[in-house]
Design a protein around this motif. Sequence first.
Motif, short mmCIF file in Angstrom:
data_model
loop_
_atom_site.label_atom_id
_atom_site.label_comp_id
_atom_site.label_asym_id
_atom_site.label_seq_id
_atom_site.Cartn_x
_atom_site.Cartn_y
_atom_site.Cartn_z
N THR A 1 0.83 -1.20 0.00
CA THR A 1 0.00 0.00 0.00
C THR A 1 0.87 1.26 0.00
OG1 THR A 1 -1.79 -1.11 1.21
CG2 THR A 1 -1.73 1.30 1.30
N GLN A 2 0.54 2.19 -0.89
CA GLN A 2 1.25 3.47 -0.94
C GLN A 2 0.38 4.63 -0.49
OE1 GLN A 2 4.26 3.45 -1.13
NE2 GLN A 2 5.13 2.20 -2.75
N GLY A 3 -0.91 4.48 -0.55
CA GLY A 3 -1.80 5.54 -0.12
C GLY A 3 -3.24 5.12 -0.24
N LEU A 4 -4.10 5.67 0.63
CA LEU A 4 -5.53 5.35 0.63
C LEU A 4 -6.30 6.66 0.78
CD1 LEU A 4 -5.16 2.35 3.04
CD2 LEU A 4 -6.09 2.14 0.73
N PRO B 1 -1.91 21.17 -12.36
CA PRO B 1 -0.49 21.45 -12.61
C PRO B 1 0.41 20.94 -11.49
CG PRO B 1 -1.82 23.38 -13.11
CD PRO B 1 -2.73 22.40 -12.45
N GLU B 2 -0.06 21.05 -10.24
CA GLU B 2 0.77 20.61 -9.12
C GLU B 2 0.96 19.09 -9.11
OE1 GLU B 2 -3.08 22.26 -7.15
OE2 GLU B 2 -2.01 22.46 -9.07
N PHE C 1 1.80 11.14 0.84
CA PHE C 1 1.34 11.71 2.11
C PHE C 1 1.58 13.22 2.12
CE2 PHE C 1 2.17 13.16 6.44
CZ PHE C 1 1.04 12.71 7.09
N ASP C 2 2.79 13.62 1.72
CA ASP C 2 3.11 15.05 1.70
C ASP C 2 2.23 15.81 0.71
OD1 ASP C 2 5.09 14.66 3.59
OD2 ASP C 2 6.72 14.56 2.12
N TYR C 3 1.95 15.18 -0.44
CA TYR C 3 1.11 15.85 -1.44
C TYR C 3 -0.30 16.06 -0.91
CZ TYR C 3 -1.38 17.12 -5.61
OH TYR C 3 -2.18 17.81 -6.50
N PHE C 4 -0.94 14.97 -0.46
CA PHE C 4 -2.33 15.06 -0.03
C PHE C 4 -2.50 15.87 1.25
CE2 PHE C 4 -3.13 11.39 -2.89
CZ PHE C 4 -4.23 11.91 -3.55
N LYS C 5 -1.43 16.08 1.99
CA LYS C 5 -1.50 16.90 3.20
C LYS C 5 -1.76 18.36 2.84
CE LYS C 5 2.36 17.51 5.36
NZ LYS C 5 3.58 17.25 6.16
N GLY C 6 -1.34 18.76 1.62
CA GLY C 6 -1.47 20.17 1.29
C GLY C 6 -2.21 20.49 0.01
N ALA C 7 -2.59 19.48 -0.78
CA ALA C 7 -3.22 19.77 -2.06
C ALA C 7 -4.21 18.68 -2.45
CB ALA C 7 -2.14 19.92 -3.15
N ASP D 1 -5.37 12.78 5.02
CA ASP D 1 -4.28 11.90 5.43
C ASP D 1 -4.33 10.67 4.54
OD1 ASP D 1 -2.53 10.13 6.61
OD2 ASP D 1 -3.34 10.32 8.64
N SER D 2 -3.35 10.51 3.66
CA SER D 2 -3.39 9.40 2.70
C SER D 2 -2.78 8.12 3.27
CB SER D 2 -2.64 9.79 1.42
OG SER D 2 -1.26 9.96 1.68
N PHE D 3 -2.32 8.15 4.51
CA PHE D 3 -1.74 6.92 5.08
C PHE D 3 -2.21 6.73 6.52
CE2 PHE D 3 1.45 3.64 5.86
CZ PHE D 3 1.50 3.01 4.63
N ALA D 4 -3.50 6.95 6.75
CA ALA D 4 -4.09 6.72 8.07
C ALA D 4 -4.01 5.23 8.38
CB ALA D 4 -5.52 7.22 8.11
N GLN D 5 -3.47 4.87 9.52
CA GLN D 5 -3.22 3.46 9.83
C GLN D 5 -4.50 2.64 9.96
OE1 GLN D 5 -0.32 2.06 9.54
NE2 GLN D 5 0.63 4.03 9.11
N GLY D 6 -5.54 3.23 10.55
CA GLY D 6 -6.79 2.50 10.66
C GLY D 6 -7.38 2.17 9.30
N ARG D 7 -7.28 3.13 8.39
CA ARG D 7 -7.77 2.92 7.03
C ARG D 7 -6.93 1.87 6.30
NH1 ARG D 7 -8.83 8.21 3.47
NH2 ARG D 7 -10.35 8.47 5.14
#
Length: 377
Positions: free
Chosen positions: A76-79, A238-239, A262-268, A313-319
């Motif tokens: 898993t890389q992101g959810l 574009p981002e 994670f860094d991307y979805f945290k801000g965009a 949060d794209s890497f929430a542990q519960g998810r």
Amino acid sequence: MDAVKESLAQGYNSAKRALSTAPPNDAYLHWDAPGVEEIKPDEEAKAQQIADTMNKMQKHNFDKHRHAFRATHVKTQGLVKGTLTVPSDLHPHLSQGLFAHPGTYPIASRYANEPVFLQPDTEPGPRGMSIKVFKVHGERLETHGNENLSTQDFFFNNAPMIELTDIDTCLEIMQLREKYFDSPTGLAMALKLRTDAIKQHAPGMLPNTNMISHSMYTQSAFRFGEYYGHMAMFPVLPEMKEKSGEAVSSSGPYTQISDWLFDYFKGAPAKYEVKVQLGTSPVHHPTEDASIVWDEVTAPYQTIGTVEFPVQDSFAQGRRVFWEDHMVLDPWKGLAAHRPLGSINRLRKVVYGRSQKRRDELNAKTSSDIQSIDEMP
């Protein structure tokens, strides 16, 4: 300069289209027309062999990690949660299946590495993206357990073709992967001896860059209402596109890709344009050889919707735990209008259920077909 490039591209495509023997681009072929599918009598037995082999690889992973994963797309890389929007002004040939019903649908999506083992992000390889669409209604495929569901699953990878090709090639490659599960060098040597060696090594040549910049493709063909085709998703913002310049270093961290997501979805937010290629000929647009890239000149991509994910949060542990241990995704549990086509898809009717069952057995968990986005953390 962009206008000049576009003009040259249009000229090249027009000339290529004129020389092609494919039917006209809008002569869309019916999904069950002669030649679209050619089912061989031994497919069921071979599908069971593939499922046996992939179950063995699940056991290899369990022996290493004391946890069972899916048979492929292990890491898993992101959810993320978001929406699929179907516009109300689609042309009749695009207003098919799920896309015949304009509106906004809740979706859940998983970014992952495709290989059957927990691959370090420093190693290049295929990346995948799966989507579960909720609140879907219509005639269902005649698959056990599908009768009362209201979801549709779509599966994408970051290459427009799949080197596994068909059921025969898939069986051979999966048996090699299982045999050399603990020896990447041995597997590479075995693949070099094959007549399709270049094709089998193609996944390792994909750019190892930030996943948020990747275009995603179904690779294999599916029914699209009256017709058949391939679907794809293309980054819009574009981002997202600018992240294509971020390449994973050979000395980078094991988790570089999930860290970047994670860094991307945290801000965009993220936004994709959903498109479909519709086939006009089994020769030019085959379903039985999924390693053939459909020429966009004879089967151009046409927009059918948009997928959007808000900041989260794209890497929430519960998810993550919920998805990895409980979530069921299956291309054969969906609408009849999006029936999987070709042997590489028909084998999934056996393999996905067997993979889920083995995972549940080893983890002493119970997977389920969730019917609401709210069931997912």
